[in-house]
Design a protein around this motif. Structure first.
Motif, PDB file in Angstrom:
ATOM      1  N   GLN A  51       0.826  -1.205   0.000  1.00 52.12           N
ATOM      2  CA  GLN A  51       0.000   0.000   0.000  1.00 52.12           C
ATOM      3  C   GLN A  51       0.862   1.258   0.000  1.00 52.12           C
ATOM      4  OE1 GLN A  51      -3.269  -0.111  -0.269  1.00 52.12           O
ATOM      5  NE2 GLN A  51      -3.772   2.053  -0.036  1.00 52.12           N
ATOM      6  N   ALA A  52       1.891   1.278   0.834  1.00 51.13           N
ATOM      7  CA  ALA A  52       2.722   2.480   0.969  1.00 51.13           C
ATOM      8  C   ALA A  52       3.562   2.736  -0.277  1.00 51.13           C
ATOM      9  CB  ALA A  52       3.628   2.347   2.193  1.00 51.13           C
ATOM     10  N   VAL A  53       4.090   1.671  -0.878  1.00 51.99           N
ATOM     11  CA  VAL A  53       4.950   1.832  -2.052  1.00 51.99           C
ATOM     12  C   VAL A  53       4.139   2.266  -3.265  1.00 51.99           C
ATOM     13  CG1 VAL A  53       6.402   0.590  -3.708  1.00 51.99           C
ATOM     14  CG2 VAL A  53       6.764   0.287  -1.251  1.00 51.99           C
ATOM     15  N   LEU A  54       2.964   1.673  -3.442  1.00 54.60           N
ATOM     16  CA  LEU A  54       2.184   1.952  -4.643  1.00 54.60           C
ATOM     17  C   LEU A  54       1.380   3.243  -4.556  1.00 54.60           C
ATOM     18  CD1 LEU A  54       0.997  -1.657  -5.567  1.00 54.60           C
ATOM     19  CD2 LEU A  54       2.872  -0.335  -6.556  1.00 54.60           C
ATOM     20  N   THR A  55       1.068   3.723  -3.344  1.00 51.92           N
ATOM     21  CA  THR A  55       0.426   5.038  -3.209  1.00 51.92           C
ATOM     22  C   THR A  55       1.546   6.063  -3.062  1.00 51.92           C
ATOM     23  OG1 THR A  55       0.175   4.616  -0.838  1.00 51.92           O
ATOM     24  CG2 THR A  55      -1.735   4.215  -2.237  1.00 51.92           C
ATOM     25  N   SER A  56       2.180   6.343  -4.156  1.00 52.21           N
ATOM     26  CA  SER A  56       3.399   7.138  -4.192  1.00 52.21           C
ATOM     27  C   SER A  56       3.171   8.568  -3.715  1.00 52.21           C
ATOM     28  CB  SER A  56       3.931   7.159  -5.629  1.00 52.21           C
ATOM     29  OG  SER A  56       5.194   7.735  -5.682  1.00 52.21           O
ATOM     30  N   LEU A  57       4.176   9.113  -3.041  1.00 48.07           N
ATOM     31  CA  LEU A  57       4.115  10.492  -2.553  1.00 48.07           C
ATOM     32  C   LEU A  57       4.690  11.444  -3.593  1.00 48.07           C
ATOM     33  CD1 LEU A  57       5.543   9.880   1.040  1.00 48.07           C
ATOM     34  CD2 LEU A  57       3.137  10.220   0.458  1.00 48.07           C
ATOM     35  N   ALA A  58       4.079  12.607  -3.727  1.00 44.95           N
ATOM     36  CA  ALA A  58       4.636  13.666  -4.569  1.00 44.95           C
ATOM     37  C   ALA A  58       4.967  14.894  -3.721  1.00 44.95           C
ATOM     38  CB  ALA A  58       3.666  14.036  -5.684  1.00 44.95           C
ATOM     39  N   ASP A  59       4.954  14.716  -2.402  1.00 43.96           N
ATOM     40  CA  ASP A  59       5.189  15.796  -1.449  1.00 43.96           C
ATOM     41  C   ASP A  59       6.575  15.612  -0.839  1.00 43.96           C
ATOM     42  OD1 ASP A  59       5.150  17.689   0.525  1.00 43.96           O
ATOM     43  OD2 ASP A  59       3.748  16.616   1.823  1.00 43.96           O
ATOM     44  N   VAL A  60       7.492  16.513  -1.147  1.00 43.49           N
ATOM     45  CA  VAL A  60       8.868  16.399  -0.672  1.00 43.49           C
ATOM     46  C   VAL A  60       8.925  16.398   0.853  1.00 43.49           C
ATOM     47  CG1 VAL A  60      11.117  17.559  -0.601  1.00 43.49           C
ATOM     48  CG2 VAL A  60       9.864  17.400  -2.760  1.00 43.49           C
ATOM     49  N   GLU A  61       8.120  17.227   1.503  1.00 40.60           N
ATOM     50  CA  GLU A  61       8.157  17.321   2.963  1.00 40.60           C
ATOM     51  C   GLU A  61       7.776  15.995   3.614  1.00 40.60           C
ATOM     52  OE1 GLU A  61       9.298  19.784   4.838  1.00 40.60           O
ATOM     53  OE2 GLU A  61       9.917  20.694   2.943  1.00 40.60           O
ATOM     54  N   THR A  62       6.772  15.311   3.088  1.00 40.11           N
ATOM     55  CA  THR A  62       6.368  14.025   3.662  1.00 40.11           C
ATOM     56  C   THR A  62       7.432  12.963   3.417  1.00 40.11           C
ATOM     57  OG1 THR A  62       4.048  14.610   3.292  1.00 40.11           O
ATOM     58  CG2 THR A  62       4.528  12.306   3.742  1.00 40.11           C
ATOM     59  N   ILE A  63       8.066  13.002   2.247  1.00 36.67           N
ATOM     60  CA  ILE A  63       9.159  12.064   1.963  1.00 36.67           C
ATOM     61  C   ILE A  63      10.281  12.247   2.978  1.00 36.67           C
ATOM     62  CG2 ILE A  63      10.975  11.492   0.308  1.00 36.67           C
ATOM     63  CD1 ILE A  63       8.964  12.141  -1.919  1.00 36.67           C
ATOM     64  N   LEU A  64      10.668  13.482   3.235  1.00 36.07           N
ATOM     65  CA  LEU A  64      11.740  13.747   4.205  1.00 36.07           C
ATOM     66  C   LEU A  64      11.303  13.375   5.617  1.00 36.07           C
ATOM     67  CD1 LEU A  64      13.029  17.191   2.843  1.00 36.07           C
ATOM     68  CD2 LEU A  64      14.072  14.931   2.558  1.00 36.07           C
ATOM     69  N   TYR A  65      10.027  13.561   5.933  1.00 39.06           N
ATOM     70  CA  TYR A  65       9.481  13.179   7.244  1.00 39.06           C
ATOM     71  C   TYR A  65       9.664  11.678   7.466  1.00 39.06           C
ATOM     72  CZ  TYR A  65       5.831  12.595  10.848  1.00 39.06           C
ATOM     73  OH  TYR A  65       5.126  12.286  11.990  1.00 39.06           O
ATOM     74  N   ARG A  66       9.337  10.871   6.447  1.00 33.69           N
ATOM     75  CA  ARG A  66       9.525   9.425   6.565  1.00 33.69           C
ATOM     76  C   ARG A  66      11.001   9.052   6.603  1.00 33.69           C
ATOM     77  NH1 ARG A  66       5.056   6.546   2.563  1.00 33.69           N
ATOM     78  NH2 ARG A  66       3.194   7.654   3.349  1.00 33.69           N
ATOM     79  N   GLN A  67      11.804   9.725   5.791  1.00 32.32           N
ATOM     80  CA  GLN A  67      13.238   9.433   5.795  1.00 32.32           C
ATOM     81  C   GLN A  67      13.836   9.609   7.183  1.00 32.32           C
ATOM     82  OE1 GLN A  67      15.637  11.488   2.921  1.00 32.32           O
ATOM     83  NE2 GLN A  67      14.521  10.683   1.157  1.00 32.32           N
ATOM     84  N   ASP A  68      13.476  10.681   7.871  1.00 30.49           N
ATOM     85  CA  ASP A  68      14.020  10.937   9.207  1.00 30.49           C
ATOM     86  C   ASP A  68      13.619   9.835  10.177  1.00 30.49           C
ATOM     87  OD1 ASP A  68      15.222  13.246   8.352  1.00 30.49           O
ATOM     88  OD2 ASP A  68      13.655  14.586   9.073  1.00 30.49           O
ATOM     89  N   ILE A  69      12.363   9.377  10.094  1.00 29.16           N
ATOM     90  CA  ILE A  69      11.917   8.295  10.968  1.00 29.16           C
ATOM     91  C   ILE A  69      12.679   7.014  10.649  1.00 29.16           C
ATOM     92  CG2 ILE A  69       9.948   6.825  11.569  1.00 29.16           C
ATOM     93  CD1 ILE A  69       8.135   9.247  11.151  1.00 29.16           C
TER      94      ILE A  69
END
Length: 507
Positions: A51-69
């Protein structure tokens, strides 16, 4: 209470429909291999990562939020795995013991709700303990907010209050209900009452005479009286049963959602272990906004191929900064399709907040990710291969938006060279005009050479490397399209080699 480990302001919606084209994306990029490696047999992890991989993000801030976690999870893997194991065990116990949780009558609802809350009480205490021990270790916004919430909302006073309420709700001393007579002397206004605390000691209560009271005892076989008494009991506890049910549902939902969102990071940890064992590098990508044009990588490799073959894969370096169209040509069996798959996989992994299979990686996010790969003809096709290709291209055209990306692998090659090249040229030109990024693997020299002759500044030409003598290095380098794909190399290797072997055997 909210987990918010995948989004700052909302939970992951497991019921969200996957984007159109997800099936083709899974097939063409061999994502089932990635999902299996991340899940390691855990069905919950498998469902979440899909679900997470296929519902791709286009929001840089959310991508960085997940990266930090995820960086925190990699640093403190044991803590994260302990938390996940606790949640999995709790949910499994709840599932086995409370399958019939949804009773429709108040007494059953209250009993089950109290049991569930009693079971989760210990889990909440352990979660708060983990939070207190580790809150200062973690640096990411998401995990620090989760731990701070657990510490604040699960204080000693709060937990003590819960314990007291749970003890009272077992009604070991019976239920005290008040009511009044209504029309026709029917009872109404039923209210559950809290018993007054006794003023004297238990010794005084034991020795002192009991106050007069009106009471009656039901005969053992009075089924009608038992039903009437049960109805009175249910009327008295209806409100508290509903409130307790809501509390149990809220805590259960929180525990399950926390397990669900942690499952994504557990999948990432599982994948990282496998790649470390293969001595393959990973890095955290640098995402840029969708309107920019950037695509640079060093040591980029096909993670699914590495997992399937269980060995280190040749990496590639690419610099497509400022480019909209990348045309990939070159020798047969030279690594073009593998390179294209590595492009797609890294884009998908970046846009769900993961690390990517490369030494370094930077790219703009894309609004949508599509693949258009050549298909082998099979019984499920209702028309010819070429018609089927055009139909899939029509589906993509209906969904694609500016700042998307489309990966083509030998598309429109099921017709003759001239017709296929013309269709490819028109499709790529239209996508360029809509500001859509394109990677196109092709053997159609007329198409590739025609684009190269236009000398467009936003187009990059790459070619599979071939050494003198025909050796393939499986590296992709910048290079103009060539007339030949060196099919004779493969012919010599396969057929001439076999002929030589037959002659040797005959001798």
């Amino acid at each position: 209470m909210k987990a918010h480990l995948l989004y700052r302001d909302r939970d992951l919606d497991m019921a969200q429909a996957l984007p159109s084209g997800s099936g083709a994306l899974v097939q063409d990029l061999e994502l089932e291999t990635l999902f299996g490696a991340m899940a390691q047999g855990d069905k919950a992890v498998a469902a979440v990562v899909r679900q997470a991989v296929l519902t791709s993000l286009a929001d840089v801030e959310t991508i960085l939020y997940r990266q930090d976690i995820l960086k925190d999870c990699l640093r403190w893997e044991a803590v994260v795995r302990d938390m996940y194991a606790l949640l999995v065990e709790t949910i499994e116990v709840e599932r086995k013991n409370y399958i019939g949780f949804g009773f429709h009558y108040p007494a059953g609802m209250l009993h089950r709700s109290v049991d569930v809350l009693q079971m989760f009480f210990g889990v909440l205490q352990k979660l708060r303990g983990l939070a207190e021990q580790n809150v200062d270790r973690f640096e990411s916004e998401g995990l620090r907010a989760l731990f701070a919430m657990l510490i604040a909302e699960l204080s000693d006073d709060y937990l003590a209050t819960i314990r007291q309420h749970l003890q009272r709700l077992k009604f070991r001393g019976g239920i005290l209900v008040s009511a009044r007579l209504g029309k026709g002397n029917k009872g109404e206004g039923y209210v559950l009452r809290k018993e007054n605390a006794p003023d004297n000691s238990w010794i005084e209560r034991l020795l002192s005479p009991r106050p007069p009271a009106y009471a009656f005892r039901l005969p053992e076989r009075d089924e009608g009286g038992a039903r009437a008494l049960s109805e009175l009991r249910d009327r008295g506890i209806t409100l508290v049963a509903g409130a307790t049910f809501q509390a149990a549902h809220h805590i259960t939902s929180f525990i399950k959602m926390l397990r669900t969102e942690l499952a994504f990071y557990i999948g990432c940890l599982n994948l990282r272990r496998l790649l470390t064992a293969l001595d393959e590098p990973v890095c955290f990508p640098v995402p840029h906004t969708a309107s920019e044009r950037d695509h640079r990588a060093t040591g980029l490799y096909d993670v699914c191929l590495g997992l399937s073959m269980a060995r280190k894969i040749t990496g590639n370096t690419v610099d497509a900064k400022g480019k909209d169209v990348m045309i990939i040509t070159g020798a047969n069996q030279g690594g073009k399709s593998t390179f294209l798959r590595s492009i797609g996989l890294s884009q998908v992994m970046m846009q769900c907040g993961m690390f990517v299979p490369a030494e370094s990686f930077a790219a703009n996010v894309c609004e949508r990710i599509f693949t258009h790969y050549r298909r082998e003809e099979d019984a499920t096709m209702s028309s010819g291969k070429f018609d089927e290709e055009l139909s899939r291209m029509n589906d993509i055209a209906a969904e694609v938006r500016p700042n998307s990306i489309v990966l083509f692998n030998e598309s429109f090659a099921s017709t003759n060279e001239r017709e296929g090249s013309e269709i490819a040229r028109q499709v790529v030109t239209a996508l360029m005009e809509r500001h859509i990024k394109v990677f196109f693997v092709t053997h159609q020299y007329e198409f590739a050479h025609g684009l190269h002759a236009r000398n467009l500044p936003n187009t990059l030409f790459l070619r599979a490397e071939r050494q003198e003598g025909g050796t393939r290095t499986f590296r992709i380098c910048e290079g103009v399209p060539l007339v030949t794909s060196y099919g004779q190399d493969l012919y010599a290797e396969i057929f001439v080699g076999q002929e030589t072997a037959r002659v040797a055997v005959a001798r």
